[in-house]
Design an enzyme around this catalytic site. Structure first.
Site, PDB file in Angstrom:
ATOM      1  N   CYS A 138       0.876  -1.041   0.243  1.00 40.03           N
ATOM      2  CA  CYS A 138       0.068   0.023   0.086  1.00 40.03           C
ATOM      3  C   CYS A 138       0.928   1.315  -0.201  1.00 40.03           C
ATOM      4  O   CYS A 138       0.569   2.073  -0.887  1.00 40.03           O
ATOM      5  CB  CYS A 138      -1.049   0.078   1.141  1.00 40.03           C
ATOM      6  SG  CYS A 138      -0.051   0.024   2.878  1.00 40.03           S
ATOM      7  N   HIS A 167      -2.429   1.365   6.869  1.00 39.77           N
ATOM      8  CA  HIS A 167      -2.907   1.134   5.306  1.00 39.77           C
ATOM      9  C   HIS A 167      -3.148   2.542   4.945  1.00 39.77           C
ATOM     10  O   HIS A 167      -3.443   3.510   5.311  1.00 39.77           O
ATOM     11  CB  HIS A 167      -4.335   0.382   5.229  1.00 39.77           C
ATOM     12  CG  HIS A 167      -4.521  -0.105   3.658  1.00 39.77           C
ATOM     13  ND1 HIS A 167      -3.726  -0.849   3.052  1.00 39.77           N
ATOM     14  CD2 HIS A 167      -5.623   0.470   3.059  1.00 39.77           C
ATOM     15  CE1 HIS A 167      -4.415  -1.079   1.695  1.00 39.77           C
ATOM     16  NE2 HIS A 167      -5.513   0.021   1.786  1.00 39.77           N
ATOM     17  N   HIS A 202      -5.887   1.601  -4.396  1.00 39.34           N
ATOM     18  CA  HIS A 202      -4.902   1.279  -3.452  1.00 39.34           C
ATOM     19  C   HIS A 202      -4.421  -0.098  -3.729  1.00 39.34           C
ATOM     20  O   HIS A 202      -5.136  -0.715  -4.577  1.00 39.34           O
ATOM     21  CB  HIS A 202      -5.616   1.469  -1.888  1.00 39.34           C
ATOM     22  CG  HIS A 202      -6.847   0.245  -1.931  1.00 39.34           C
ATOM     23  ND1 HIS A 202      -7.119  -0.127  -0.424  1.00 39.34           N
ATOM     24  CD2 HIS A 202      -7.821  -0.044  -2.494  1.00 39.34           C
ATOM     25  CE1 HIS A 202      -8.145  -0.801  -0.597  1.00 39.34           C
ATOM     26  NE2 HIS A 202      -8.601  -0.994  -1.736  1.00 39.34           N
TER      27      HIS A 202
END
Length: 392
Positions: free
Chosen positions: A304, A352, A364
């Protein structure tokens, strides 16, 4: 002679003893009850599908957290290795200079020996345990020539600096070894969490997997609804800002002066930011479909924070490697004022991140086993959103 005994009806009790038919039925009932009793704990021990889903999600989040630690340790290790290499090169160069200084002192000692000089000062210096031992003999220093003193000073300087750099290199090597241990531990943690998640999923039946897919679909639909609602709110906010700006312009034109007043909303990102954000988003869109791989920074795969770092690098902006550093690399803005290009962070431990594209959506790299994709920022619920940061 005919018997006068009447046959006993099946299933009656005689002297407290049940007949074979009833005994068999009773034994069967006992057996069934016993089986049920034995089976009950197994049924109770088996987690529900919702519990399995939560456990798998938790394992993936733990793996992502460990991935960030791995990324940080990897970055730290690379910097320390570079520093160690630089120090070792410096030590080698200083050692060469020290040897040259020692050779020069040796030449003085040889010359004194050949000529029978009265004071073999340089030889005494070279045989001393430490330079300080020699300097303590002030009378010898007094008998040194100018060139000898310069040579001794140079030797002492080179020796002191070389020893200092050697110690620095030793300390850096120890730190590097510790960082390599942290890197190894973080890597093992990621691998263990992912293996646990895969094992849990492998135990699900086809029917349970189908039900799980249905649950995921419902979550995506709910996330899409929330994203649409956010898009409507942002559109309404933008419309209000535009109308306020038009009224202010009209007032300025009619009165010849600027209308006073203030807006309760933050102005949109400036054109410079929008230009950079467009470049970052263009890069991110080009990565859609590439696999998530923990620790990866491209070009074939990403985690990520690796994706967001690479996207903004394409726009000329350098971001840190990890999510918990990226969250501090810009200005925090309210979710209602998020602009395309902003970074959206998730969870209390900031494990994240995605890049906002507008209308409640982001690009993402979700988790292992998935691919870079567009998805609602509410993919894991509204409470999962930690903050929004404008990085440039």
């Amino acid at each position: 002679m005919a018997s006068h005994r009447k046959s006993r009806p099946t299933g009656t009790r005689v002297a407290g003893i049940r007949t074979p038919a009833l005994a068999t039925a009773a034994l069967t009932s006992v057996a069934l009850l016993s089986q049920s009793a034995n089976a009950a704990p197994e049924a109770d021990d088996k987690p529900s599908l919702e519990e399995v889903e939560k456990k798998v999600d938790d394992l993936y989040r733990q793996a992502e957290s460990a991935t960030d630690k791995y990324n940080a340790a990897k970055e730290k290790t690379a910097k320390q290795r570079k520093r160690v290499d630089t120090l070792l090169d410096d030590v080698a160069q200083r050692t060469q200079k020290l040897n040259e200084a020692r050779e020069e002192l040796g030449s003085f000692a040889s010359a004194q020996y050949r000529t029978g000089a009265a004071a073999p000062d340089t030889a005494t210096f070279l045989l001393a345990d430490t330079p300080q031992d020699y300097f303590d003999q002030n009378q010898l220093m007094d008998r040194m020539t100018g060139r000898q003193k310069v040579a001794v000073d140079d030797y002492v300087t080179q020796q002191s600096e070389t020893m200092k750099k050697r110690q620095e290199a030793t300390d850096s090597l120890e730190t590097l070894t510790e960082s390599q241990g942290d890197l190894k531990t973080a890597k093992a943690t990621v691998q263990r969490k992912l293996a646990d998640a895969r094992e849990l999923m492998s135990k699900l039946t086809a029917e349970e997997k189908a039900r799980l897919a249905a649950i995921e679909k419902e979550k995506r639909e709910e996330a899409a609804r929330k994203a649409a609602e956010l898009a409507r709110q942002q559109a309404a906010q933008q419309k209000a800002q535009d109308e306020a700006a038009q009224q202010q312009d009209s007032g300025s034109t009619s009165s010849g002066s600027s209308t006073s007043g203030s807006s309760t909303s933050t102005a949109p990102a400036d054109s410079s930011y929008a230009t950079k954000a467009d470049k970052a988003l263009a890069f991110a869109r080009a990565q859609i479909g590439k696999p998530y791989v923990w620790g990866a920074v491209g070009p074939g795969s990403y985690d990520c924070s690796g994706l967001t770092q690479a996207a903004w690098k394409a726009a000329g902006v350098t971001l840190p490697r990890t999510t918990y550093d990226q969250v501090n690399a810009g200005t925090t803005v309210p979710l209602s004022q998020a602009q395309p290009g902003d970074l959206v962070f998730f969870y209390d431990d900031v494990t994240h991140v995605g890049i906002y594209i507008g209308n409640g959506m982001m690009i993402h790299a979700p988790k292992p086993g998935t691919y870079v994709r567009e998805e609602s920022i509410y993919y894991d619920g509204e409470s999962a959103i930690h903050s929004v940061v404008r990085p440039a």
